[in-house]
Design a protein around this motif. Structure first.
Motif, PDB file in Angstrom:
ATOM      1  N   UNK A  42      22.666  -4.300 -52.361  1.00  0.00           N
ATOM      2  CA  UNK A  42      21.834  -4.945 -51.358  1.00  0.00           C
ATOM      3  C   UNK A  42      20.357  -4.926 -51.755  1.00  0.00           C
ATOM      4  N   UNK A  43      19.709  -6.087 -51.616  1.00  0.00           N
ATOM      5  CA  UNK A  43      18.314  -6.235 -51.998  1.00  0.00           C
ATOM      6  C   UNK A  43      17.440  -5.902 -50.795  1.00  0.00           C
ATOM      7  N   UNK A  44      16.529  -4.969 -50.998  1.00  0.00           N
ATOM      8  CA  UNK A  44      15.649  -4.552 -49.913  1.00  0.00           C
ATOM      9  C   UNK A  44      14.202  -4.755 -50.351  1.00  0.00           C
ATOM     10  N   UNK A  45      13.680  -5.959 -50.144  1.00  0.00           N
ATOM     11  CA  UNK A  45      12.294  -6.272 -50.472  1.00  0.00           C
ATOM     12  C   UNK A  45      11.677  -6.975 -49.267  1.00  0.00           C
ATOM     13  N   UNK A  46      10.342  -6.944 -49.136  1.00  0.00           N
ATOM     14  CA  UNK A  46       9.703  -7.666 -48.027  1.00  0.00           C
ATOM     15  C   UNK A  46      10.004  -9.157 -48.128  1.00  0.00           C
ATOM     16  N   UNK A  47      10.250  -9.820 -47.003  1.00  0.00           N
ATOM     17  CA  UNK A  47      10.498 -11.267 -47.031  1.00  0.00           C
ATOM     18  C   UNK A  47       9.413 -12.044 -47.749  1.00  0.00           C
ATOM     19  N   UNK A  48       8.189 -11.520 -47.754  1.00  0.00           N
ATOM     20  CA  UNK A  48       7.087 -12.209 -48.435  1.00  0.00           C
ATOM     21  C   UNK A  48       7.287 -12.247 -49.942  1.00  0.00           C
ATOM     22  N   UNK A  49       8.180 -11.395 -50.458  1.00  0.00           N
ATOM     23  CA  UNK A  49       8.431 -11.338 -51.903  1.00  0.00           C
ATOM     24  C   UNK A  49       9.581 -12.238 -52.333  1.00  0.00           C
ATOM     25  N   UNK A  50      10.125 -13.013 -51.403  1.00  0.00           N
ATOM     26  CA  UNK A  50      11.334 -13.786 -51.690  1.00  0.00           C
ATOM     27  C   UNK A  50      11.164 -14.706 -52.887  1.00  0.00           C
ATOM     28  N   UNK A  51      10.041 -15.430 -52.953  1.00  0.00           N
ATOM     29  CA  UNK A  51       9.897 -16.414 -54.033  1.00  0.00           C
ATOM     30  C   UNK A  51       9.796 -15.760 -55.401  1.00  0.00           C
ATOM     31  N   UNK A  52       9.321 -14.515 -55.458  1.00  0.00           N
ATOM     32  CA  UNK A  52       9.219 -13.845 -56.751  1.00  0.00           C
ATOM     33  C   UNK A  52      10.587 -13.512 -57.326  1.00  0.00           C
ATOM     34  N   UNK A  53      11.621 -13.542 -56.495  1.00  0.00           N
ATOM     35  CA  UNK A  53      12.975 -13.251 -56.945  1.00  0.00           C
ATOM     36  C   UNK A  53      13.720 -14.489 -57.413  1.00  0.00           C
ATOM     37  N   UNK A  54      13.142 -15.654 -57.212  1.00  0.00           N
ATOM     38  CA  UNK A  54      13.829 -16.890 -57.583  1.00  0.00           C
ATOM     39  C   UNK A  54      14.244 -16.885 -59.049  1.00  0.00           C
ATOM     40  N   UNK A 103      19.116 -23.813 -60.742  1.00  0.00           N
ATOM     41  CA  UNK A 103      18.245 -22.762 -60.231  1.00  0.00           C
ATOM     42  C   UNK A 103      18.911 -22.110 -59.032  1.00  0.00           C
ATOM     43  N   UNK A 104      18.448 -20.909 -58.719  1.00  0.00           N
ATOM     44  CA  UNK A 104      18.888 -20.217 -57.515  1.00  0.00           C
ATOM     45  C   UNK A 104      17.649 -19.639 -56.852  1.00  0.00           C
ATOM     46  N   UNK A 105      17.410 -20.097 -55.626  1.00  0.00           N
ATOM     47  CA  UNK A 105      16.171 -19.709 -54.940  1.00  0.00           C
ATOM     48  C   UNK A 105      16.485 -19.077 -53.587  1.00  0.00           C
ATOM     49  N   UNK A 106      15.608 -18.154 -53.219  1.00  0.00           N
ATOM     50  CA  UNK A 106      15.778 -17.389 -51.985  1.00  0.00           C
ATOM     51  C   UNK A 106      14.758 -17.919 -50.978  1.00  0.00           C
ATOM     52  N   UNK A 107      15.141 -18.984 -50.287  1.00  0.00           N
ATOM     53  CA  UNK A 107      14.189 -19.758 -49.494  1.00  0.00           C
ATOM     54  C   UNK A 107      14.162 -19.385 -48.023  1.00  0.00           C
ATOM     55  N   UNK A 108      15.061 -18.517 -47.585  1.00  0.00           N
ATOM     56  CA  UNK A 108      15.075 -18.086 -46.188  1.00  0.00           C
ATOM     57  C   UNK A 108      14.695 -16.614 -46.124  1.00  0.00           C
ATOM     58  N   UNK A 109      13.445 -16.296 -45.767  1.00  0.00           N
ATOM     59  CA  UNK A 109      13.025 -14.891 -45.716  1.00  0.00           C
ATOM     60  C   UNK A 109      13.911 -14.032 -44.826  1.00  0.00           C
ATOM     61  N   UNK A 110      14.456 -14.626 -43.771  1.00  0.00           N
ATOM     62  CA  UNK A 110      15.305 -13.860 -42.857  1.00  0.00           C
ATOM     63  C   UNK A 110      16.565 -13.354 -43.558  1.00  0.00           C
ATOM     64  N   UNK A 111      16.991 -14.070 -44.615  1.00  0.00           N
ATOM     65  CA  UNK A 111      18.202 -13.666 -45.333  1.00  0.00           C
ATOM     66  C   UNK A 111      17.982 -12.411 -46.158  1.00  0.00           C
ATOM     67  N   UNK A 112      16.709 -12.007 -46.320  1.00  0.00           N
ATOM     68  CA  UNK A 112      16.395 -10.799 -47.075  1.00  0.00           C
ATOM     69  C   UNK A 112      16.096  -9.608 -46.173  1.00  0.00           C
ATOM     70  N   UNK A 113      15.866  -9.871 -44.900  1.00  0.00           N
ATOM     71  CA  UNK A 113      15.459  -8.809 -43.987  1.00  0.00           C
ATOM     72  C   UNK A 113      16.527  -7.728 -43.895  1.00  0.00           C
ATOM     73  N   UNK A 114      16.097  -6.485 -43.977  1.00  0.00           N
ATOM     74  CA  UNK A 114      17.020  -5.367 -43.804  1.00  0.00           C
ATOM     75  C   UNK A 114      18.035  -5.208 -44.904  1.00  0.00           C
ATOM     76  N   UNK A 115      17.724  -5.715 -46.076  1.00  0.00           N
ATOM     77  CA  UNK A 115      18.650  -5.553 -47.198  1.00  0.00           C
ATOM     78  C   UNK A 115      19.932  -6.352 -47.056  1.00  0.00           C
ATOM     79  N   UNK A 116      19.841  -7.527 -46.445  1.00  0.00           N
ATOM     80  CA  UNK A 116      21.047  -8.329 -46.215  1.00  0.00           C
ATOM     81  C   UNK A 116      21.622  -8.945 -47.491  1.00  0.00           C
ATOM     82  N   UNK A 117      20.744  -9.285 -48.448  1.00  0.00           N
ATOM     83  CA  UNK A 117      21.208 -10.043 -49.603  1.00  0.00           C
ATOM     84  C   UNK A 117      22.042  -9.177 -50.539  1.00  0.00           C
ATOM     85  N   UNK A 118      23.264  -9.609 -50.797  1.00  0.00           N
ATOM     86  CA  UNK A 118      24.140  -8.921 -51.752  1.00  0.00           C
ATOM     87  C   UNK A 118      25.133  -9.935 -52.295  1.00  0.00           C
ATOM     88  N   UNK A 119      25.244  -9.994 -53.615  1.00  0.00           N
ATOM     89  CA  UNK A 119      26.122 -11.008 -54.198  1.00  0.00           C
ATOM     90  C   UNK A 119      26.747 -10.535 -55.504  1.00  0.00           C
TER      91      UNK A 119
END
Length: 304
Positions: A42-54, A103-119
């Motif tokens: 699970x990815x736990x980063x601030x939603x503001x950092x989403x684009x840096x993970x693209x 490309x794969x981009x993380x464009x919904x900050x809410x999808x990162x909140x609370x370490x939700x992203x896992x793939x």
């Protein structure tokens, strides 16, 4: 019966995005047709950092990329003009064939909140006759994938066939790929009928033949009677395997049965002959120039 145990290694694909890399492994390049496997999150980063993970546009040949999410969402764009948001329980199956960029981009900050992203991301090598097939992409919803439940067992067949289930996901060679959730105390056996089989422990732990194995390990089994594992706690597994395809070469994001084809792909990307996604063509990952990298080792940007 147990051939070997693979320990996931840490790899970074960008700021805040570390992954556990399972395949390829120095003692086991492939399991069936599966030649690459990453577990992100699970990815736990601030939603503001989403684009840096693209993951910026990058190329592939000779394989199918398979993206499967436990949580969050990712936006896929490719050379065919496809734009697809993938959500948990769905499958993005992109066949690169003769060449594609995506490309794969993380464009919904809410999808990162609370370490939700896992793939989980895997690459499936193509049979020689299909290595130069026309590129294609297909998203399969969770409703299209077979599910089986029993006491202490929930599983979704992502691709191939296993346990009497058959997936409608189009594949090019015999295989199986399953997402399995088991309750503590459950005993569970691998599917039979496949030459090579692996169990990746995404969460929890299992016991086999008197030894306990934990999250981040893959157990690879030889063909034969199906081994039975005992689940020590609530556990999530990814089961995969199938028939071997023969030797494959892998460099960066390229897979082929021929070394010279990979050299051609390098030149094609460097000279712009592999098209960028039409809706994401302002930046891209350049061809790596690090010649010191051991042959067959994907670069840190090698995320499908």
């Amino acid at each position: 019966m147990l051939d070997l145990v693979i320990e996931a290694r840490k790899a970074s694909i960008g700021p805040g995005m570390d992954v556990r890399r399972i395949l390829p492994f120095r003692l086991r390049r492939m399991v069936g047709p599966f030649i690459f496997m990453d577990h992100a999150g699970p990815v736990d980063v601030p939603p503001s950092s989403a684009t840096s993970m693209d993951v910026l546009p990058h190329p592939h040949i000779g394989l199918s990329t398979v993206s499967y999410l436990f949580g969050g969402q990712v936006t896929h764009r490719d050379s065919l003009g496809v734009q697809q948001v993938i959500r948990p329980g769905e499958v993005n199956w992109m066949t690169a064939g003769s060449g594609i960029a995506h490309s794969e981009r993380f464009e919904d900050p809410a999808a990162l909140a609370g370490g939700k992203l896992e793939m989980i991301q895997t690459w499936v090598a193509l049979p020689e006759k299909d290595e130069e097939a026309a590129p294609s992409f297909k998203n399969y919803t969770s409703q299209e994938l077979p599910i089986f439940t029993d006491t202490g067992v929930w599983m979704r067949l992502i691709a191939g066939n296993a346990f009497g289930l058959k997936s409608h996901v189009h594949t090019h060679s015999p295989m199986f790929y399953l997402h399995v959730i088991l309750d503590q105390g459950t005993r569970f056996g691998l599917p039979t009928g496949h030459t090579e089989r692996g169990i990746y422990i995404a969460k929890g732990s299992v016991e086999f033949s008197g030894r306990t194995y934990a999250a981040g390990q893959m157990l690879v089994f030889k063909k034969g009677v199906g081994p039975v594992i005992h689940v020590k706690e609530n556990t999530t597994l990814m089961l995969l395997g199938g028939e071997p395809l023969g030797e494959r070469f892998i460099w960066w994001n390229f897979v082929s049965s021929r070394k010279e084809r990979i050299e051609q792909a390098k030149a094609d990307w460097k000279e712009g002959r592999i098209l960028l996604p039409p809706t994401d063509n302002l930046e891209f990952v350049p061809l790596p120039e690090d010649r010191s990298r051991p042959a067959g080792s994907p670069s840190p940007q090698a995320l499908s």
